[in-house]
Scaffold this motif. Structure first.
Motif: not given
Length: 486
Positions: A221-225, A227-228, A449-451
């Protein structure tokens, strides 16, 4: 009442229930002429289990639910106007918890009256001074809403802890007494006790499975966030790793994968030959007395903390390679290098190869050795032509498991190889691995929340896939080529 005290009280009630239940069963056996369905101990176990297990389940559930409920209430007390511009609400909640903890410390020292704190009769400057005495520094611009939320947080936590203690202990006493009153000669106490144990085993297995699922789900889930926010093509194919928490980051994983592969390869080149030679000697040549001493001594290497290996790499191996090889050959001037980390990591994983390979070679039946000797083969020929081929699947599996251990190592890389993410073939250059960058991206006061922070989960997921693939490959090789002997 603290959680540890609650646990001790429940354990004491459970132990008391065991002795009382067993005593009651013995007295009933005396009255009925020794006719009991189960042994007296099972009746005591039944009372003990009813007194302990439901109470512990309630305690665990309460510990999970209470923080969620209190955080939700406190979050509702904090208006958006007190959230700093560009800040996160979670940081304000953290301040609320910090102030609440400071208030507890102040009240524990009797430096403040609790009634005055609750009714608000004491001024804020006095409270700020008392908090400073216990190491909680508050500025003059702390919003009133945050301070009021801290008081509510502390009060709700205190009330919730008290209610938890009462509920857990009451449940333990109530179910223990109910179970004690149910004891009679025809009670199937053994079935109840074994049913509890079976449920415990099933629950333990379920927890292990759910833990694995939870780890994978959190990574996914965090990886999906991530890659967004950041293109997957640049992450997987870029050759530059340059995180900038103020923007303009380049987060290519290839340099990290190369460093991980390079260091792990050197570690395996050190560990596999030495480990196999050790396994062959211990299995085929060493006497029983020597084996009983040598094998545990070698396995001690696996129990040494990795920080100790890291210090050994930093202080001893790194300077030695720099002074005797890197600088004379003009290949580098740093004590932190791929070769340093690889050699020390190889020493660390030697027991993984040697111990597993030794056990596998010992599992080869003696009849195969005797048959080889009967055909005129020497001991060395028997080892090369019979034992190693028979044990090869297991040896390959041991090597792959050791590789998984090397890929996941962090501390040795931090102290021995440095933190430079680059593509280079020079083994005397400093490089880094995926695990090191996972730690560095999650260290410090960074916005979650930063990349640049979420990239740690993408790195972790990639590493998980690699290590899982190696483990699956090892199991496949072992099962496909394993030879069964009777």
């Amino acid at each position: 009442m603290s959680v540890s005290i609650i646990i001790l009280v429940v354990l004491a009630l459970s132990a008391l229930g065991y002795f009382l239940g067993r005593r009651r069963a013995l007295s009933l056996a005396a009255e009925s002429g020794g006719k009991l369905h189960s042994l007296p101990g099972y009746y005591g176990q039944t009372v003990a289990l009813f007194a302990a297990v439901p109470a512990f389940l309630l305690l665990i559930a309460w510990l999970f639910v209470q923080p969620v409920v209190i955080d939700a209430r406190v979050d509702g007390m904090i208006p958006d106007s007190v959230i700093p511009e560009g800040g996160a609400r979670s940081l304000v909640i953290s301040d609320v918890r910090r102030i609440a903890g400071g208030l507890d410390a102040v009240l524990a020292r009797n430096a403040l009256d609790e009634g005055a704190l609750i009714d608000g009769s004491v001024d804020f400057s006095t409270i700020r001074d008392r908090l400073a005495e216990v190491g909680i520094a508050l500025g003059n611009d702390v919003p009133t809403e945050v301070f009021e939320a801290a008081k509510v947080y502390r009060q709700d936590t205190k009330v919730g802890s008290t209610a938890m203690a009462i509920a857990v202990i009451a449940l333990s006493m109530g179910l223990g007494a109910w179970s004690f009153m149910r004891i009679r000669p025809d009670l199937r106490a053994r079935n109840i006790s074994e049913g509890f144990i079976k449920s415990l085993l099933i629950g333990s297995s379920t927890i292990a499975i759910l833990t694995t699922v939870g780890i994978v789900a959190s990574l996914v889930f965090e990886s999906i966030n991530f890659f967004r926010m950041y293109p997957a093509s640049e992450f997987f194919f870029s050759t530059v790793w340059n995180p900038q928490f103020r923007g303009g980051s380049e987060l290519g994983i290839l340099p990290l994968l190369w460093g991980t592969f390079y260091i792990s390869l050197i570690a395996l080149l050190v560990a596999v030959p030495i480990g196999l030679l050790i396994a062959i000697y211990l299995s085929e040549y060493a006497s029983k007395s020597l084996r009983s001493v040598a094998k545990p001594a070698i396995e001690v290497l696996a129990g040494i903390p990795t920080i100790v290996y890291g210090l050994f790499a930093l202080i001893t191996v790194g300077p030695f390679l720099r002074d005797w090889f890197a600088q004379p050959l003009g290949l580098g001037s740093s004590s932190s290098s791929v070769l340093t980390a690889g050699i020390v990591m190889g020493i660390m994983i030697i027991p993984f190869v040697s111990s597993l390979s030794d056990d596998i070679m010992n599992a080869v039946p003696q009849a195969l050795r005797d048959g080889s000797y009967g055909l005129g083969a020497t001991q060395s020929e028997t080892i090369k032509k019979v034992i190693l081929p028979a044990a090869l699947p297991g040896i390959v599996g041991a090597i792959l498991l050791a590789a998984s251990r090397a890929i996941g190592e962090t501390m040795i890389v931090v102290l021995g190889a440095g933190a430079a993410a680059k593509l280079d073939l020079n083994p005397f250059e400093a490089m880094t691995t995926v695990t090191v960058k996972i730690v560095s991206q999650l260290t410090g006061d960074t916005e979650f929340a930063s990349p640049e922070t979420l990239v740690a989960f993408a790195l972790g997921l990639t590493l998980f896939v690699f290590t899982l693939g190696l483990n699956v490959l090892a199991l496949y090789i072992v099962r496909k080529y394993r030879e069964q002997y009777e």
